[in-house]
Write a protein that holds these residues in place. Structure first.
Motif, mmCIF file in Angstrom:
data_model
loop_
_atom_site.group_PDB
_atom_site.id
_atom_site.type_symbol
_atom_site.label_atom_id
_atom_site.label_comp_id
_atom_site.label_asym_id
_atom_site.label_seq_id
_atom_site.Cartn_x
_atom_site.Cartn_y
_atom_site.Cartn_z
ATOM 1 N N LEU A 232 37.456 12.253 14.762
ATOM 2 C CA LEU A 232 38.720 11.788 14.192
ATOM 3 C C LEU A 232 38.589 10.385 13.624
ATOM 4 N N SER A 233 37.954 9.502 14.371
ATOM 5 C CA SER A 233 37.818 8.124 13.902
ATOM 6 C C SER A 233 36.680 7.432 14.629
ATOM 7 N N SER A 234 36.153 6.402 13.995
ATOM 8 C CA SER A 234 35.112 5.573 14.591
ATOM 9 C C SER A 234 35.407 4.136 14.195
ATOM 10 N N VAL A 235 35.967 3.374 15.131
ATOM 11 C CA VAL A 235 36.415 2.012 14.841
ATOM 12 C C VAL A 235 35.823 1.059 15.870
ATOM 13 N N ASP A 236 35.067 0.077 15.379
ATOM 14 C CA ASP A 236 34.465 -0.948 16.242
ATOM 15 C C ASP A 236 33.678 -0.333 17.401
ATOM 16 N N GLY A 237 32.963 0.734 17.110
ATOM 17 C CA GLY A 237 32.113 1.357 18.116
ATOM 18 C C GLY A 237 32.820 2.313 19.047
ATOM 19 N N TYR A 238 34.137 2.475 18.874
ATOM 20 C CA TYR A 238 34.888 3.415 19.715
ATOM 21 C C TYR A 238 35.148 4.682 18.904
ATOM 22 N N ASN A 239 34.709 5.814 19.432
ATOM 23 C CA ASN A 239 34.776 7.081 18.700
ATOM 24 C C ASN A 239 35.776 8.031 19.346
ATOM 25 N N ARG A 240 36.621 8.620 18.524
ATOM 26 C CA ARG A 240 37.625 9.573 19.006
ATOM 27 C C ARG A 240 37.373 10.927 18.370
ATOM 28 N N ILE A 241 37.467 11.989 19.190
ATOM 29 C CA ILE A 241 37.243 13.337 18.692
ATOM 30 C C ILE A 241 38.375 14.261 19.102
ATOM 31 N N GLU A 242 38.427 15.388 18.416
ATOM 32 C CA GLU A 242 39.328 16.489 18.765
ATOM 33 C C GLU A 242 38.444 17.668 19.139
ATOM 34 N N ALA A 243 38.621 18.212 20.336
ATOM 35 C CA ALA A 243 37.799 19.323 20.813
ATOM 36 C C ALA A 243 38.681 20.537 21.082
ATOM 37 N N HIS A 244 38.297 21.672 20.515
ATOM 38 C CA HIS A 244 39.068 22.909 20.628
ATOM 39 C C HIS A 244 38.428 23.792 21.693
ATOM 40 N N SER A 245 39.189 24.121 22.742
ATOM 41 C CA SER A 245 38.658 24.902 23.857
ATOM 42 C C SER A 245 39.302 26.279 23.900
ATOM 43 N N GLU A 246 38.487 27.288 24.191
ATOM 44 C CA GLU A 246 39.010 28.656 24.261
ATOM 45 C C GLU A 246 39.683 28.944 25.592
#
Length: 382
Positions: A232-246
């Motif tokens: 989703l984003s990578s700002v100042d070394g902090y990374n955010r993701i969206e993970a889809h789980s079944e």
């Protein structure tokens, strides 16, 4: 003033209907009572003197978590239904509303209790029971109407509970895939939110500064129950993701119990799951659910802290599940960020709906939030 031929009241006195008119009124169908009972949009059952459930509305079967054919014809054995008072004490058989009505011939109104359904879920009910007598004045049937008041009871508890329970569970290193295991410094992964989708899958929003963006996405996709993950984003070394789980995850356990997950800490020889629950929820419920995923998980820390959340609780109760999920996903996916890290089309695709439908859910949710924020006592605006 009412005309005497029409019946009713005149000058405060009852006026009888004209006899010719009364005789001309269409008689009620003989099967009207059964048709009314079948169409009744409330949970209701009818029990005969032998203890058999002889009739039930569809709503009653749905509320009890049973198929209609499994409910009708079933014997009513008070010892099998598991009624409990608020404090968890079993309701004695003699105090069951059905038992009391058959024994006394008097109705029971507003009896609150909870039951454990066949699917394992706990539901709160407000029950009303009334007798139907035969020609000899003996109770022939007991009619019971009951209402699921689980949401109201939970709301009451939230409004009277101003604490949250911070929990920490520990499992061994096998709780995460090899790509996430470490040898020296621990890896911290923040869990922002878990959103349940209409198809039964979930979306989890996570962030970390301890993994590169590509390593974070790759490691998450190696977890068996995740279908996909995207940055989703990578700002100042902090990374955010969206993970889809079944399927459900450990993080979802906290959300399902009315709380929220907080973080996962991965060390060389263990994994710690941290989250919070409402102060009135027993930590053992979370422990039992987490051990479905990791049988060796154990509670290692528990803290009760003061944390009033009146506005968020009121808003959550005012939103439908779909509206709350849409708002939750939009916020944590970065839909409101500048620049956006998720588009309306991407979110609509996650929910399996058109963008127009998703926007409708989101706009209604926003309106409800603003209404409670700006209107006095959350009243409707004019």
């Amino acid at each position: 003033m009412t005309d005497s031929s029409a019946g009713g009241f005149r000058d405060g006195e009852p006026v009888e209907r004209d006899s010719d008119e009364s005789e001309s009124r269409r008689p009620l169908p003989a099967d009207l009572a059964r048709r009314f009972f079948d169409a009744c949009p409330v949970s209701a059952v009818l029990i005969d003197a032998t203890g058999e459930i002889v009739h039930a509305t569809d709503r009653a079967a749905e509320t009890l978590g049973l198929a209609h054919e499994d409910l009708v014809g079933r014997p009513y054995d008070p010892s099998e239904w598991g009624l409990y008072y608020d404090d968890g004490t079993p309701v004695p058989v003699d105090d069951h509303p059905v038992t009391r009505v058959f024994e006394t011939g008097e109705p029971v109104v507003g009896f609150e209790h909870w039951i454990e359904r066949t699917d394992g879920g706990e539901r709160w009910f407000s029950s009303n029971a009334a007798p139907l007598f035969d020609e000899d004045g003996t109770v022939e049937y007991v009619a019971i109407a009951f209402e699921d008041v689980t949401a109201l009871k939970r709301g009451e508890k939230r409004l009277t509970s101003d604490h949250v329970r911070l929990l920490e569970f520990r499992a061994d290193e096998s709780a995460v895939p090899p790509s996430l295991r470490v040898e020296d410094e621990p890896t911290w992964i923040d869990i922002d939110s878990v959103v349940s989708l209409p198809d039964g899958t979930t979306v989890q929003y996570m962030g970390t500064a301890d993994l590169t963006a590509s390593d974070f996405v790759t490691a998450t996709e190696e977890v068996p129950h995740y279908l996909d993950a995207r940055l989703l984003s990578s700002v100042d070394g902090y990374n955010r993701i969206e993970a889809h789980s079944e399927s459900e995850t450990v993080a979802h356990v906290f959300s399902a119990l009315g709380g929220r997950p907080r973080e996962i800490v991965i060390a060389s020889d263990e994994v710690r799951f941290r989250g919070e629950l409402p102060g009135d929820v027993d930590h053992r419920q979370a422990g039992d659910e987490i051990r479905r995923f990791h049988p060796d998980a154990e509670l290692v820390a528990e803290t009760l802290v003061y944390s009033p959340q009146l506005l968020s609780d009121i808003v959550a109760d005012a939103l439908t599940d779909r509206q709350l999920a849409a708002l939750d996903a939009a916020y944590f996916s970065g839909y409101f960020a500048t620049p956006r890290t998720s588009t309306g089309d991407e979110l609509a695709d996650r929910f399996g709906v058109t963008r127009q439908t998703f926007n409708q859910h989101l706009r209604k949710a926003e309106q409800t939030v603003f209404q409670h924020l700006f209107e006095k006592s959350g009243a409707e605006g004019h």
